[in-house]
Design an enzyme around this catalytic site. Structure first.
Site, PDB file in Angstrom:
ATOM      1  N   GLY B  11      68.121   1.958  69.237  1.00 10.75           N
ATOM      2  CA  GLY B  11      68.542   2.762  70.536  1.00 10.75           C
ATOM      3  C   GLY B  11      67.978   4.114  70.472  1.00 10.75           C
ATOM      4  O   GLY B  11      68.780   4.780  70.686  1.00 10.75           O
ATOM      5  N   GLY B  12      66.768   4.432  70.190  1.00 11.90           N
ATOM      6  CA  GLY B  12      66.362   5.768  69.928  1.00 11.90           C
ATOM      7  C   GLY B  12      65.971   6.431  71.282  1.00 11.90           C
ATOM      8  O   GLY B  12      65.490   7.546  71.416  1.00 11.90           O
ATOM      9  N   SER B  13      66.028   5.662  72.175  1.00 14.42           N
ATOM     10  CA  SER B  13      65.441   6.117  73.495  1.00 14.42           C
ATOM     11  C   SER B  13      66.203   7.172  74.290  1.00 14.42           C
ATOM     12  O   SER B  13      65.805   7.867  75.150  1.00 14.42           O
ATOM     13  CB  SER B  13      65.294   5.151  74.348  1.00 14.42           C
ATOM     14  OG  SER B  13      66.126   4.089  74.573  1.00 14.42           O
ATOM     15  N   VAL B  63      68.257  -5.877  69.556  1.00 14.89           N
ATOM     16  CA  VAL B  63      68.674  -5.882  67.934  1.00 14.89           C
ATOM     17  C   VAL B  63      69.343  -7.008  67.778  1.00 14.89           C
ATOM     18  O   VAL B  63      69.689  -7.481  66.635  1.00 14.89           O
ATOM     19  CB  VAL B  63      69.331  -4.831  67.726  1.00 14.89           C
ATOM     20  CG1 VAL B  63      68.812  -3.677  67.598  1.00 14.89           C
ATOM     21  CG2 VAL B  63      70.818  -4.528  68.643  1.00 14.89           C
ATOM     22  N   SER B 141      82.447   4.003  65.695  1.00  9.99           N
ATOM     23  CA  SER B 141      83.097   4.932  66.626  1.00  9.99           C
ATOM     24  C   SER B 141      84.518   5.032  66.128  1.00  9.99           C
ATOM     25  O   SER B 141      85.021   4.293  65.445  1.00  9.99           O
ATOM     26  CB  SER B 141      83.311   4.376  67.942  1.00  9.99           C
ATOM     27  OG  SER B 141      84.148   4.766  68.852  1.00  9.99           O
ATOM     28  N   TYR B 154      84.476  -3.873  72.169  1.00  7.95           N
ATOM     29  CA  TYR B 154      83.799  -2.839  71.624  1.00  7.95           C
ATOM     30  C   TYR B 154      84.355  -2.294  70.354  1.00  7.95           C
ATOM     31  O   TYR B 154      83.991  -2.166  69.269  1.00  7.95           O
ATOM     32  CB  TYR B 154      83.907  -1.476  72.628  1.00  7.95           C
ATOM     33  CG  TYR B 154      82.943  -0.328  72.127  1.00  7.95           C
ATOM     34  CD1 TYR B 154      81.776  -0.155  72.532  1.00  7.95           C
ATOM     35  CD2 TYR B 154      83.694   0.912  71.624  1.00  7.95           C
ATOM     36  CE1 TYR B 154      81.124   0.913  72.124  1.00  7.95           C
ATOM     37  CE2 TYR B 154      83.058   1.998  71.288  1.00  7.95           C
ATOM     38  CZ  TYR B 154      81.480   1.952  71.362  1.00  7.95           C
ATOM     39  OH  TYR B 154      81.036   3.298  71.113  1.00  7.95           O
ATOM     40  N   VAL B 155      85.954  -2.237  70.435  1.00  7.03           N
ATOM     41  CA  VAL B 155      86.577  -2.048  69.227  1.00  7.03           C
ATOM     42  C   VAL B 155      86.454  -2.841  68.131  1.00  7.03           C
ATOM     43  O   VAL B 155      86.274  -2.509  67.014  1.00  7.03           O
ATOM     44  CB  VAL B 155      88.233  -1.646  69.608  1.00  7.03           C
ATOM     45  CG1 VAL B 155      89.204  -1.437  68.358  1.00  7.03           C
ATOM     46  CG2 VAL B 155      88.483  -0.566  70.489  1.00  7.03           C
ATOM     47  N   ALA B 157      84.086  -4.891  67.499  1.00  9.33           N
ATOM     48  CA  ALA B 157      82.600  -4.809  67.092  1.00  9.33           C
ATOM     49  C   ALA B 157      82.627  -3.303  66.133  1.00  9.33           C
ATOM     50  O   ALA B 157      81.924  -3.611  64.911  1.00  9.33           O
ATOM     51  CB  ALA B 157      81.542  -4.749  68.242  1.00  9.33           C
ATOM     52  N   LYS B 158      82.966  -2.113  66.688  1.00  6.94           N
ATOM     53  CA  LYS B 158      82.899  -1.065  65.911  1.00  6.94           C
ATOM     54  C   LYS B 158      83.809  -1.325  64.345  1.00  6.94           C
ATOM     55  O   LYS B 158      83.454  -0.683  63.321  1.00  6.94           O
ATOM     56  CB  LYS B 158      83.487   0.057  66.666  1.00  6.94           C
ATOM     57  CG  LYS B 158      82.470   0.381  67.759  1.00  6.94           C
ATOM     58  CD  LYS B 158      81.116   0.644  67.080  1.00  6.94           C
ATOM     59  CE  LYS B 158      80.192   1.125  68.271  1.00  6.94           C
ATOM     60  NZ  LYS B 158      79.029   1.482  67.825  1.00  6.94           N
TER      61      LYS B 158
HETATM   62  N1  LIG Z   1      78.761   8.633  73.369  1.00  9.08           N
HETATM   63  C1  LIG Z   1      80.002   8.357  72.747  1.00  9.08           C
HETATM   64  O1  LIG Z   1      80.833   9.070  72.998  1.00  9.08           O
HETATM   65  C2  LIG Z   1      79.978   7.691  71.492  1.00  9.08           C
HETATM   66  C3  LIG Z   1      81.199   7.618  70.850  1.00  9.08           C
HETATM   67  C4  LIG Z   1      81.302   6.734  69.715  1.00  9.08           C
HETATM   68  C5  LIG Z   1      80.327   6.058  69.158  1.00  9.08           C
HETATM   69  N2  LIG Z   1      79.222   5.921  70.024  1.00  9.08           N
HETATM   70  C6  LIG Z   1      78.033   4.959  69.713  1.00  9.08           C
HETATM   71  O2  LIG Z   1      77.001   5.829  69.413  1.00  9.08           O
HETATM   72  C7  LIG Z   1      75.786   4.879  69.636  1.00  9.08           C
HETATM   73  C8  LIG Z   1      74.951   5.515  70.757  1.00  9.08           C
HETATM   74  O3  LIG Z   1      75.662   5.783  71.843  1.00  9.08           O
HETATM   75  P1  LIG Z   1      75.064   6.584  73.282  1.00  9.08           P
HETATM   76  O4  LIG Z   1      76.398   7.021  73.863  1.00  9.08           O
HETATM   77  O5  LIG Z   1      74.040   7.291  72.725  1.00  9.08           O
HETATM   78  O6  LIG Z   1      74.510   5.310  74.229  1.00  9.08           O
HETATM   79  P2  LIG Z   1      73.532   5.300  75.155  1.00  9.08           P
HETATM   80  O7  LIG Z   1      73.207   6.838  75.857  1.00  9.08           O
HETATM   81  O8  LIG Z   1      73.931   4.224  76.343  1.00  9.08           O
HETATM   82  O9  LIG Z   1      72.211   4.839  74.711  1.00  9.08           O
HETATM   83  C9  LIG Z   1      72.137   3.288  73.970  1.00  9.08           C
HETATM   84  C10 LIG Z   1      70.735   3.201  73.366  1.00  9.08           C
HETATM   85  O10 LIG Z   1      71.137   1.667  72.720  1.00  9.08           O
HETATM   86  C11 LIG Z   1      69.899   1.166  73.301  1.00  9.08           C
HETATM   87  N3  LIG Z   1      70.201  -0.293  73.109  1.00  9.08           N
HETATM   88  C12 LIG Z   1      71.096  -0.942  74.129  1.00  9.08           C
HETATM   89  N4  LIG Z   1      71.296  -2.211  73.839  1.00  9.08           N
HETATM   90  C13 LIG Z   1      70.222  -2.525  72.787  1.00  9.08           C
HETATM   91  C14 LIG Z   1      69.490  -3.807  72.475  1.00  9.08           C
HETATM   92  N5  LIG Z   1      70.179  -5.049  72.497  1.00  9.08           N
HETATM   93  N6  LIG Z   1      68.629  -3.583  71.560  1.00  9.08           N
HETATM   94  C15 LIG Z   1      68.058  -2.572  71.249  1.00  9.08           C
HETATM   95  N7  LIG Z   1      68.485  -1.125  71.792  1.00  9.08           N
HETATM   96  C16 LIG Z   1      69.750  -1.304  72.768  1.00  9.08           C
HETATM   97  C17 LIG Z   1      69.269   1.805  74.379  1.00  9.08           C
HETATM   98  O11 LIG Z   1      68.126   1.402  74.792  1.00  9.08           O
HETATM   99  P3  LIG Z   1      67.502   1.480  75.977  1.00  9.08           P
HETATM  100  O12 LIG Z   1      67.515   3.008  76.523  1.00  9.08           O
HETATM  101  O13 LIG Z   1      66.203   0.905  76.221  1.00  9.08           O
HETATM  102  O14 LIG Z   1      68.508   0.782  77.203  1.00  9.08           O
HETATM  103  C18 LIG Z   1      69.906   3.120  74.198  1.00  9.08           C
HETATM  104  O15 LIG Z   1      68.740   3.841  73.336  1.00  9.08           O
HETATM  105  C19 LIG Z   1      76.475   3.625  70.084  1.00  9.08           C
HETATM  106  O16 LIG Z   1      76.395   2.808  69.056  1.00  9.08           O
HETATM  107  C20 LIG Z   1      77.874   3.994  70.515  1.00  9.08           C
HETATM  108  O17 LIG Z   1      78.651   2.888  70.454  1.00  9.08           O
HETATM  109  C21 LIG Z   1      78.859   6.771  71.114  1.00  9.08           C
END
Ligand SMILES: NC(=O)c1ccc[n+]([C@@H]2O[C@H](COP(=O)([O-])OP(=O)(O)OC[C@H]3O[C@@H](n4cnc5c(N)ncnc54)[C@H](OP(=O)(O)O)[C@@H]3O)[C@@H](O)[C@H]2O)c1
Lengths: 77, 246
Positions: B11-13, B63, B141, B154-155, B157-158
């Site tokens: 999910g590096g995009s 993934v 998280s 989500y919880v 899973a985390k």
């Molecule tokens: N934002 C927060 O406040 C927060 C807080 C706690 C934890 N987190 C955790 O941090 C991580 C990143 O969150 P984020 O906020 O950066 O999310 P985001 O902006 O929605 O980005 C999610 C990323 O995951 C990729 N992805 C989703 N489903 C996938 C799959 N099945 N296979 C491969 N890649 C997949 C997406 O790819 P595409 O671009 O191709 O869709 C995207 O690159 C997550 O694990 C999230 O639970 C975030």
């Protein structure tokens, strides 16, 4: 057959750091050669590389002795 | 700091994963940027990394799909020759009250956020065992620690990721593979843009540092764990949340 055993033996000796004489067909990795579960996983990985074959998780779980490994490899050659 | 190392960021995009990919690249690592659907965005991350004198590739893979994960890891090793750092960051949300949550909503989030971590970890462990070193960093998280209404899937899973982190850390410690989790609090990304102004403000009141986190705040902690500076830390969950959960 003998050749497979020699190649397996060399890997086991290197990896587990045991004396060559202990590595017999009957020797159990865990009981006689003091390997832990992770050592066996690693050994299987090295055997895959050495013999250029793939050993499935199911097959790998059945390998308990040096002989099991040798026989399995021979069956795939 | 990470010169010559090879990192795979799932999910590096976008969002946090993008910030992590860029941060590791800035420290000299070559980075494989995984994505699910956003090819264009993944390409932009790759282009940006190439400006830092590091190499990068993008890899499409779900993934939650074992065949995809195996092919992805094979590509990374073929392309770069090793795999030193795995960051399990890919994640989704499908929020709903428990009583309204559909089975698919539960399953999808568990598949991507928990099973995805398992599959990628299992996939790289072979390569890392051969190398006799490796760093695995799982993005969990803080809600996985505290619970959160509306996020049962989500919880679960985390919290699962935190448990998986500890077990993997114990299983692989003797092979010098270190496994930790980073638990972000409230970070500004596409994921949190979905929240209402009201939800935002009420979150702010719970953060001692009185600001939302940035993706870079998370990326810097990941960089620490990935580097040699983190070599005596394993099995931990580090909160990056402005003090929300202590
Ligand atoms: N934002 C927060 O406040 C927060 C807080 C706690 C934890 N987190 C955790 O941090 C991580 C990143 O969150 P984020 O906020 O950066 O999310 P985001 O902006 O929605 O980005 C999610 C990323 O995951 C990729 N992805 C989703 N489903 C996938 C799959 N099945 N296979 C491969 N890649 C997949 C997406 O790819 P595409 O671009 O191709 O869709 C995207 O690159 C997550 O694990 C999230 O639970 C975030």
């Amino acid at each position: 057959m003998a050749d497979t055993f020699e190649r397996v033996k060399k890997i086991v000796v290197d990896r587990l750091d045991v004396e060559e004489s202990k590595v017999t067909m009957e020797a159990s990795f865990k009981e006689d050669l003091e390997a832990d579960s992770l050592d066996v996983v690693e050994l299987v990985m090295e055997l895959e590389d050495e013999f250029d074959t793939e050993i499935s998780d199911e097959e790998a779980e059945k390998i308990a002795t040096v002989g099991d490994a040798v026989n399995y490899i021979n069956s795939t050659l | 700091m990470l010169k010559g190392k090879v990192a795979l960021v799932t999910g590096g995009s976008r969002g946090i994963g993008k910030a992590i990919a860029l941060e590791l690249a800035k420290q000299g690592a070559n980075v494989a940027v995984n994505y699910a659907g956003s090819e264009q965005k993944a390409q932009e991350v790759v282009d940006e990394i190439k400006q830092y004198a590091s190499d990068a590739i993008k890899i499409q893979a779900n993934v939650a799909n074992e065949a995809d994960v195996k092919a992805m890891i094979k590509t990374v090793v073929e392309q770069f020759g090793s795999l030193d750092i795995l960051v399990n960051n890919a994640g989704i949300t499908k929020d709903n009250l428990l009583m309204r949550m559909k089975e698919e909503e539960f399953d999808q989030v568990i598949q991507t956020n928990l099973k995805g971590v398992f599959l990628c970890t299992k996939g790289v462990s072979r390569q890392m065992m051969k190398q006799k070193s490796g760093k695995i960093i799982n993005i969990a998280s803080i809600v996985g620690v505290t619970g959160n209404p509306g996020q049962a899937n989500y919880v679960a899973a985390k919290a699962g990721v935190i448990g998986l982190t500890k077990t993997t850390a114990k299983e692989l410690a003797t092979r010098n593979i270190l496994v930790n989790a980073v638990a972000p609090g409230f970070i500004e990304t596409d994921m949190t843009d979905l929240l209402t102004e009201e939800q935002r403000n009420s979150m702010l009141q719970m953060i001692p540092l009185e600001r939302l986190g940035k993706a870079e705040d998370v990326a810097k902690v990941v960089r620490f764990l990935a580097s040699e500076d983190g070599n005596y830390v394993t099995g931990q969950t580090i909160h990056v949340d402005g003090g929300m959960v202590m």
